[in-house]
Design an enzyme around this catalytic site. Structure first.
Site, PDB file in Angstrom:
ATOM      1  N   GLY A 168      51.563  28.447  78.600  1.00 54.43           N
ATOM      2  CA  GLY A 168      51.492  28.520  77.141  1.00 54.43           C
ATOM      3  C   GLY A 168      50.363  29.397  76.627  1.00 54.43           C
ATOM      4  N   GLU A 221      50.982  19.110  81.824  1.00 49.68           N
ATOM      5  CA  GLU A 221      50.796  18.407  80.541  1.00 49.68           C
ATOM      6  C   GLU A 221      50.839  16.889  80.751  1.00 49.68           C
ATOM      7  OE1 GLU A 221      53.793  20.467  78.259  1.00 49.68           O
ATOM      8  OE2 GLU A 221      52.619  22.307  78.433  1.00 49.68           O
ATOM      9  N   GLU A 255      52.613  26.251  88.947  1.00 50.65           N
ATOM     10  CA  GLU A 255      52.278  26.532  87.555  1.00 50.65           C
ATOM     11  C   GLU A 255      50.772  26.499  87.365  1.00 50.65           C
ATOM     12  OE1 GLU A 255      55.794  25.804  84.786  1.00 50.65           O
ATOM     13  OE2 GLU A 255      54.598  23.977  84.831  1.00 50.65           O
ATOM     14  N   ASN A 274      62.042  24.690  80.319  1.00 46.15           N
ATOM     15  CA  ASN A 274      61.394  23.443  79.924  1.00 46.15           C
ATOM     16  C   ASN A 274      61.184  23.470  78.407  1.00 46.15           C
ATOM     17  OD1 ASN A 274      59.887  21.135  79.646  1.00 46.15           O
ATOM     18  ND2 ASN A 274      58.025  21.977  80.577  1.00 46.15           N
ATOM     19  N   LYS A 300      60.247  21.081  76.509  1.00 39.26           N
ATOM     20  CA  LYS A 300      59.170  20.173  76.062  1.00 39.26           C
ATOM     21  C   LYS A 300      59.641  19.380  74.822  1.00 39.26           C
ATOM     22  CE  LYS A 300      55.972  23.541  77.868  1.00 39.26           C
ATOM     23  NZ  LYS A 300      54.610  24.054  77.974  1.00 39.26           N
ATOM     24  N   SER A 316      53.784  31.340  81.320  1.00 37.26           N
ATOM     25  CA  SER A 316      53.932  32.542  80.488  1.00 37.26           C
ATOM     26  C   SER A 316      54.892  33.572  81.082  1.00 37.26           C
ATOM     27  CB  SER A 316      52.561  33.169  80.204  1.00 37.26           C
ATOM     28  OG  SER A 316      51.770  32.272  79.448  1.00 37.26           O
ATOM     29  N   HIS A 326      54.270  17.742  85.744  1.00 36.74           N
ATOM     30  CA  HIS A 326      53.905  18.888  84.912  1.00 36.74           C
ATOM     31  C   HIS A 326      52.437  18.717  84.512  1.00 36.74           C
ATOM     32  CE1 HIS A 326      53.738  21.698  81.567  1.00 36.74           C
ATOM     33  NE2 HIS A 326      54.854  22.235  82.037  1.00 36.74           N
TER      34      HIS A 326
HETATM   35  C1  PEP Z   1      55.907  25.195  81.242  1.00 32.82           C
HETATM   36  O1  PEP Z   1      55.946  24.477  80.276  1.00 32.82           O
HETATM   37  O2  PEP Z   1      56.174  24.730  82.342  1.00 32.82           O
HETATM   38  C2  PEP Z   1      55.549  26.591  81.061  1.00 32.82           C
HETATM   39  C3  PEP Z   1      55.443  27.340  82.109  1.00 32.82           C
HETATM   40  O3  PEP Z   1      55.339  27.038  79.753  1.00 32.82           O
HETATM   41  P1  PEP Z   1      55.181  28.569  79.273  1.00 32.82           P
HETATM   42  O4  PEP Z   1      56.303  29.346  79.923  1.00 32.82           O
HETATM   43  O5  PEP Z   1      55.298  28.522  77.812  1.00 32.82           O
HETATM   44  O6  PEP Z   1      53.849  29.050  79.764  1.00 32.82           O
END
Ligand code: PEP
Length: 251
Positions: free
Chosen positions: A172, A96, A166, A9, A11, A212, A94
């Site tokens: 992040g 976000e 997630e 992803n 973003k 992460s 997601h």
């Molecule tokens: C994500 O954006 O779905 C995500 C898991 O980000 P990160 O791997 O940076 O935590």
């Protein structure tokens, strides 16, 4: 069919040239049997669709879609538009988008239906906040997200969906769920779907972990029996890292 895949992803990152360079590196270096999906910024989907021709391990996803088919929604993009570009996947819900754009399960359910109506595979995200986990509410939160976002689908439809667990506190932050924490929630998700539909249906659905994922922890996460792959943010932006993460799921 194998449920294994790794989704990157991106973003709101990278230029078009950087995107092409990264995809070229992946195509040159990931194993033949890998299955990689890139959720690229929407403006790049058309040029990248041309760019991945002949790169058989690489597929494209959108990061969002509107819940209506067409209409007066300035700046938005619909499922038939993505389908007309030949896009195969789309992230839905997601955290976000749930947090910054106030997207609720009811609207996400409509997005899922729109995508399936146009033969695009939704990657439906679920996950609890730190506060919800600490209050022991993780399973209740996940249940509600699954029930309200997906359980309007028929068995044939839900088999076409990918689910990504997630935990919000892991996205992040550099603080991943432990393989045991992730496995516990993944096993719960598969059982909850089996109870609503049946085990055969639940067994069809790829369950991805996101939050992460790094070169350091990918293998220990992916080797858990209920974890079919990853939804990877930060570690998907550098080719060396992303190639290693992909190889952890496709040794
Ligand atoms: C994500 O954006 O779905 C995500 C898991 O980000 P990160 O791997 O940076 O935590």
């Amino acid at each position: 069919m194998s449920r294994k895949l790794v989704v990157g992803n991106w973003k709101m990152n990278l230029t078009l040239d950087q995107s092409k360079d990264l995809i070229q590196e992946l195509a040159n270096n990931v194993p033949f049997h890998a299955y990689v999906v890139i959720a690229a910024p929407v403006a790049y989907l058309h040029p990248l669709k041309d760019f991945i021709v002949g790169k058989r391990n690489i597929h494209l996803a959108a990061q969002n879609v509107h819940h209506e088919e067409f209409g007066a929604f300035t700046g938005e993009l619909s499922a038939p538009m993505l389908a007309s570009l030949g896009i195969e996947y789309c992230i839905v819900g997601h955290s976000e988008r749930r947090i910054h754009f106030k997207e609720k399960n009811e609207v996400l359910a409509q997005k899922v239906t729109q995508l399936l109506n146009h033969n695009i595979t939704p990657i439906y995200c679920v996950g609890e906040s730190l506060e919800q986990r600490e209050k022991g509410k993780t399973f209740d939160v996940i249940k509600k997200q699954l029930k309200e976002g997906l359980f309007h689908l028929t068995s044939e439809q839900i088999e076409q969906v990918i689910i990504a667990y997630e935990p919000i506190w892991a996205i992040g932050t550099g603080k991943n769920a432990t393989p045991e924490q992730a496995e516990e929630v993944h096993a719960f998700i598969r059982k909850y779907i089996a109870n609503k539909y049946d085990e055969d249906v639940a067994d069809e659905i790829p369950l991805l972990y996101g939050g992460s994922v790094t070169t350091q922890n990918a293998q220990s996460l992916f080797e858990k029996p209920s974890i079919d792959g990853g939804l990877v943010g930060g570690s998907s932006l550098k080719s060396e890292d992303f190639i290693q993460v992909i190889k952890a799921n496709f040794p």
